[in-house]
Design a protein around this motif. Structure first.
Motif, PDB file in Angstrom:
ATOM      1  N   GLN A  42       0.927  -1.036   0.019  1.00 21.42           N
ATOM      2  CA  GLN A  42      -0.026  -0.002  -0.052  1.00 21.42           C
ATOM      3  C   GLN A  42       0.999   1.368  -0.150  1.00 21.42           C
ATOM      4  OE1 GLN A  42      -3.571   0.054  -0.094  1.00 21.42           O
ATOM      5  NE2 GLN A  42      -3.230   2.513  -0.556  1.00 21.42           N
ATOM      6  N   SER A  43       1.730   1.121   0.801  1.00 22.72           N
ATOM      7  CA  SER A  43       2.821   2.209   0.744  1.00 22.72           C
ATOM      8  C   SER A  43       3.295   2.613  -0.576  1.00 22.72           C
ATOM      9  CB  SER A  43       3.840   2.368   2.009  1.00 22.72           C
ATOM     10  OG  SER A  43       4.760   1.212   1.834  1.00 22.72           O
ATOM     11  N   GLN A  44       3.925   1.487  -1.058  1.00 21.52           N
ATOM     12  CA  GLN A  44       4.576   1.598  -2.424  1.00 21.52           C
ATOM     13  C   GLN A  44       3.660   2.223  -3.393  1.00 21.52           C
ATOM     14  OE1 GLN A  44       6.073  -2.315  -3.292  1.00 21.52           O
ATOM     15  NE2 GLN A  44       7.941  -2.071  -2.111  1.00 21.52           N
ATOM     16  N   PHE A  45       2.422   1.694  -3.406  1.00 25.64           N
ATOM     17  CA  PHE A  45       1.315   2.360  -4.592  1.00 25.64           C
ATOM     18  C   PHE A  45       1.113   3.783  -4.009  1.00 25.64           C
ATOM     19  CE2 PHE A  45      -3.013   3.162  -5.163  1.00 25.64           C
ATOM     20  CZ  PHE A  45      -3.180   2.796  -6.634  1.00 25.64           C
ATOM     21  N   ASP A  46       1.092   4.087  -2.847  1.00 25.65           N
ATOM     22  CA  ASP A  46       0.775   5.541  -2.685  1.00 25.65           C
ATOM     23  C   ASP A  46       1.992   6.421  -3.087  1.00 25.65           C
ATOM     24  OD1 ASP A  46      -1.768   4.897  -1.343  1.00 25.65           O
ATOM     25  OD2 ASP A  46      -0.558   4.866   0.773  1.00 25.65           O
ATOM     26  N   LYS A  47       3.224   5.893  -2.895  1.00 26.59           N
ATOM     27  CA  LYS A  47       4.371   6.940  -3.289  1.00 26.59           C
ATOM     28  C   LYS A  47       4.390   6.838  -4.894  1.00 26.59           C
ATOM     29  CE  LYS A  47       7.448   5.431   0.299  1.00 26.59           C
ATOM     30  NZ  LYS A  47       8.729   4.382   0.622  1.00 26.59           N
ATOM     31  N   GLU A  48       3.966   5.563  -5.664  1.00 30.82           N
ATOM     32  CA  GLU A  48       3.814   5.672  -7.133  1.00 30.82           C
ATOM     33  C   GLU A  48       2.565   6.776  -7.665  1.00 30.82           C
ATOM     34  OE1 GLU A  48       5.858   4.624  -9.492  1.00 30.82           O
ATOM     35  OE2 GLU A  48       7.376   3.959  -7.775  1.00 30.82           O
ATOM     36  N   LEU A  49       1.601   6.698  -6.944  1.00 30.14           N
ATOM     37  CA  LEU A  49       0.477   7.505  -7.233  1.00 30.14           C
ATOM     38  C   LEU A  49       0.917   9.027  -7.017  1.00 30.14           C
ATOM     39  CD1 LEU A  49      -2.502   7.543  -7.938  1.00 30.14           C
ATOM     40  CD2 LEU A  49      -3.147   7.344  -5.528  1.00 30.14           C
ATOM     41  N   ALA A  50       1.477   9.282  -5.937  1.00 30.30           N
ATOM     42  CA  ALA A  50       2.173  10.716  -5.558  1.00 30.30           C
ATOM     43  C   ALA A  50       2.850  11.102  -6.879  1.00 30.30           C
ATOM     44  CB  ALA A  50       2.786  10.726  -4.332  1.00 30.30           C
ATOM     45  N   LYS A  51       3.957  10.351  -7.193  1.00 26.79           N
ATOM     46  CA  LYS A  51       4.732  10.657  -8.311  1.00 26.79           C
ATOM     47  C   LYS A  51       3.835  10.976  -9.786  1.00 26.79           C
ATOM     48  CE  LYS A  51       8.664   7.642  -7.086  1.00 26.79           C
ATOM     49  NZ  LYS A  51       9.555   6.436  -7.490  1.00 26.79           N
ATOM     50  N   GLN A  52       2.844  10.075  -9.810  1.00 28.57           N
ATOM     51  CA  GLN A  52       2.013  10.280 -11.042  1.00 28.57           C
ATOM     52  C   GLN A  52       1.295  11.692 -10.945  1.00 28.57           C
ATOM     53  OE1 GLN A  52       2.255   8.653 -13.903  1.00 28.57           O
ATOM     54  NE2 GLN A  52       4.015   7.157 -12.954  1.00 28.57           N
ATOM     55  N   GLN A  53       0.979  11.874 -10.008  1.00 30.91           N
ATOM     56  CA  GLN A  53      -0.234  13.070  -9.738  1.00 30.91           C
ATOM     57  C   GLN A  53       0.901  14.494  -9.760  1.00 30.91           C
ATOM     58  OE1 GLN A  53      -2.181  12.646  -6.014  1.00 30.91           O
ATOM     59  NE2 GLN A  53      -3.681  11.239  -7.052  1.00 30.91           N
ATOM     60  N   GLN A  54       2.114  14.407  -9.555  1.00 34.71           N
ATOM     61  CA  GLN A  54       3.108  15.490  -9.544  1.00 34.71           C
ATOM     62  C   GLN A  54       3.332  15.922 -11.140  1.00 34.71           C
ATOM     63  OE1 GLN A  54       6.352  14.562  -7.092  1.00 34.71           O
ATOM     64  NE2 GLN A  54       5.248  15.301  -5.237  1.00 34.71           N
TER      65      GLN A  54
END
Length: 87
Positions: free
Chosen positions: A74-86
């Protein structure tokens, strides 16, 4: 429309069937379900498919993620999602 004391709808039968599968249905609900299954082919088919699905899942011996593995994923997914949103 007046609700019957003894006879249940197909939707209610499906709900009770799901509850019965997990031993959450009362004796009275199980009785009404059995009564419905005697005359309703749709409910019979649903109940049969529900039983087959449960047996298949039990036979498959599915292993779920442990809590710590799930949290890490879940934390890895959240990190990747944050990268994509930036971007």
């Amino acid at each position: 429309m007046k609700k019957s004391f003894l006879f249940i709808s197909c939707d209610e039968a499906k709900h009770i069937c799901d509850k019965a599968q997990y031993d959450e249905a009362s004796t009275w609900e199980q009785f009404k379900l059995r009564l419905r299954l005697m005359y309703c082919n749709i409910s019979k088919k649903y109940s049969s498919n529900n039983t087959k699905l449960s047996q298949t899942i039990e036979k498959s011996k599915v292993q779920c993620l442990k809590t710590d593995e799930l949290n890490k994923l879940q934390s890895q997914f959240d990190k990747e999602l944050a990268k994509q949103q930036q971007d």
